[in-house]
Design an enzyme around this catalytic site. Structure first.
Site, PDB file in Angstrom:
ATOM      1  N   GLN A  93       7.178 -10.139  73.286  1.00  6.61           N
ATOM      2  CA  GLN A  93       6.491  -9.816  72.029  1.00  6.61           C
ATOM      3  C   GLN A  93       5.029 -10.223  72.127  1.00  6.61           C
ATOM      4  O   GLN A  93       4.258  -9.979  71.213  1.00  6.61           O
ATOM      5  CB  GLN A  93       7.147 -10.576  70.876  1.00  6.61           C
ATOM      6  N   ILE A  95       1.133 -10.428  73.336  1.00  2.00           N
ATOM      7  CA  ILE A  95       0.113  -9.448  73.714  1.00  2.00           C
ATOM      8  C   ILE A  95      -0.788 -10.000  74.821  1.00  2.00           C
ATOM      9  O   ILE A  95      -1.685  -9.322  75.292  1.00  2.00           O
ATOM     10  CB  ILE A  95      -0.709  -9.006  72.477  1.00  2.00           C
ATOM     11  N   HIS A 111       5.120  -5.266  71.664  1.00  3.05           N
ATOM     12  CA  HIS A 111       4.142  -5.340  70.570  1.00  3.05           C
ATOM     13  C   HIS A 111       2.729  -4.998  71.024  1.00  3.05           C
ATOM     14  O   HIS A 111       1.764  -5.358  70.363  1.00  3.05           O
ATOM     15  CB  HIS A 111       4.169  -6.731  69.919  1.00  3.05           C
ATOM     16  N   CYS A 138     -13.722   6.953  72.963  1.00  9.93           N
ATOM     17  CA  CYS A 138     -12.463   7.226  73.676  1.00  9.93           C
ATOM     18  C   CYS A 138     -12.762   7.961  74.972  1.00  9.93           C
ATOM     19  O   CYS A 138     -13.455   8.979  74.971  1.00  9.93           O
ATOM     20  CB  CYS A 138     -11.533   8.068  72.802  1.00  9.93           C
ATOM     21  N   GLY A 177      11.057 -19.167  73.254  1.00 12.68           N
ATOM     22  CA  GLY A 177       9.872 -19.382  72.415  1.00 12.68           C
ATOM     23  C   GLY A 177       9.636 -18.321  71.366  1.00 12.68           C
ATOM     24  O   GLY A 177       8.496 -17.918  71.135  1.00 12.68           O
ATOM     25  N   THR A 178      10.711 -17.883  70.721  1.00 14.73           N
ATOM     26  CA  THR A 178      10.527 -16.915  69.636  1.00 14.73           C
ATOM     27  C   THR A 178      11.272 -17.399  68.400  1.00 14.73           C
ATOM     28  O   THR A 178      12.387 -17.914  68.496  1.00 14.73           O
ATOM     29  CB  THR A 178      10.943 -15.483  70.066  1.00 14.73           C
ATOM     30  N   SER A 179      10.643 -17.227  67.232  1.00 17.53           N
ATOM     31  CA  SER A 179      11.177 -17.826  66.003  1.00 17.53           C
ATOM     32  C   SER A 179      12.387 -17.072  65.446  1.00 17.53           C
ATOM     33  O   SER A 179      13.075 -17.579  64.567  1.00 17.53           O
ATOM     34  CB  SER A 179      10.079 -17.921  64.951  1.00 17.53           C
ATOM     35  N   ASN A 203      13.862 -23.172  72.896  1.00 18.24           N
ATOM     36  CA  ASN A 203      12.903 -23.329  71.804  1.00 18.24           C
ATOM     37  C   ASN A 203      12.685 -24.821  71.544  1.00 18.24           C
ATOM     38  O   ASN A 203      13.510 -25.646  71.934  1.00 18.24           O
ATOM     39  CB  ASN A 203      13.431 -22.633  70.538  1.00 18.24           C
ATOM     40  N   LEU A 204      11.606 -25.140  70.870  1.00 16.27           N
ATOM     41  CA  LEU A 204      11.362 -26.530  70.484  1.00 16.27           C
ATOM     42  C   LEU A 204      12.405 -26.985  69.489  1.00 16.27           C
ATOM     43  O   LEU A 204      12.901 -28.113  69.544  1.00 16.27           O
ATOM     44  CB  LEU A 204       9.976 -26.657  69.823  1.00 16.27           C
TER      45      LEU A 204
END
Ligand code: APR
Length: 244
Positions: A93, A95, A111, A138, A177-179, A203-204
């Site tokens: 997710q 960038i 994303h 462009c 590491g994703t909520s 995760n934490l």
């Protein structure tokens, strides 16, 4: 090795130890901006320069950032599993480009990417490493209609068909590491779990959908993940958290 096709979902937490702030800070702001102002199509219509400035600043800052031991552990897992004929696919997710800087491949940016810009007129996107604003032309259609190539709230994530194929194919799912609050990514664990696949969380603290996971490894990903990967490569199966 008991697993041949590993699907890894990463979120902002894997890059936190590289110095890139996570999104859901206590104050609900991203780098002092409201999410609605810098990460929605409406926000871009209201104030394109603010949005360009926000991502230009982030692009410049991320250029200096380096992968941490968690990114490097995923590259090691990928390299070793591929030697045995397996695959590791990383759906991120994020960038930033820290998986690429860590020399991972098979990275799917659902994303979007900071190092890419998208033409609102012709719909084409391409690699871009400099600042972008309302004067950027462009390279395909020649119009000054460029925006950050980021999937904002209310927009459809990229590469969903490829991700669905990976969900079907994988025999182990890892979320790092994703909520677990932003869909569709937060729903991947449920698909895998319904198919009886082991689902592991790093995760934490337990994420919002923690209860769906088979096992949680709590702590900094830069510490837990290298130890996990070494265990998996040595023993062929995942460890009890107390063994890390
Ligand atoms: N190791 C492991 N996990 C960590 C670490 C760390 N060192 N530091 C933070 N975390 C965890 C936090 O506990 C939190 O659960 O990483 C998670 C980061 O959560 P978010 O900031 O919500 O990031 P993410 O889940 O990637 O957000 C998803 O939402 O805002 C949108 O498009 C944006 O891609 C983003 C999406």
């Amino acid at each position: 090795m008991s697993y041949q096709h590993i699907l890894v979902l990463t979120g902002a937490g894997i890059s936190a130890e590289s110095g890139i702030p996570v999104f859901r800070a206590e104050d609900g702001l991203w780098e002092n901006h409201r999410v609605e102002d810098v990460a929605t199509p409406d926000g871009f219509v209201r104030n394109p320069q603010l949005v360009h400035d926000f991502y230009n600043t982030m692009r410049r800052s991320v250029k200096e950032k380096q992968p941490n031991p968690a990114h490097l552990a995923l590259t090691k897992l990928q390299t070793e599993l591929e030697k045995q004929g397996g695959t590791v696919t990383i759906v991120t997710q994020n960038i930033d480009d820290l998986h690429e800087k860590a020399k991972s491949h098979n990275v799917i940016h659902m994303h979007g990417e900071l190092n890419s810009i998208l033409c609102e007129r012709c719909g084409k996107s391409y690699e871009w490493h400099e600042d972008c604003d309302g004067t950027t032309v462009c390279k395909f259609c020649g119009h000054k209609t460029m925006r950050p190539d980021i999937v904002w709230f209310g927009e459809i994530p990229y590469h969903m068909e490829a991700i669905e194929r990976e969900i079907q194919k994988c025999d182990l799912f890892m979320a790092i590491g994703t909520s677990g609050v932003v869909y569709p990514a937060a729903g991947f664990v449920s698909y895998c779990s319904h198919q009886g696949k082991p689902c592991l969380e790093f995760n934490l603290t337990p994420s919002a959908n923690s209860g769906v996971f088979t096992q949680s490894y709590l702590g900094k990903a830069g510490t837990t993940l290298p130890a996990f990967v070494d265990y998996l490569l040595t023993h062929g199966t995942w460890p009890d958290p107390s063994e890390l």
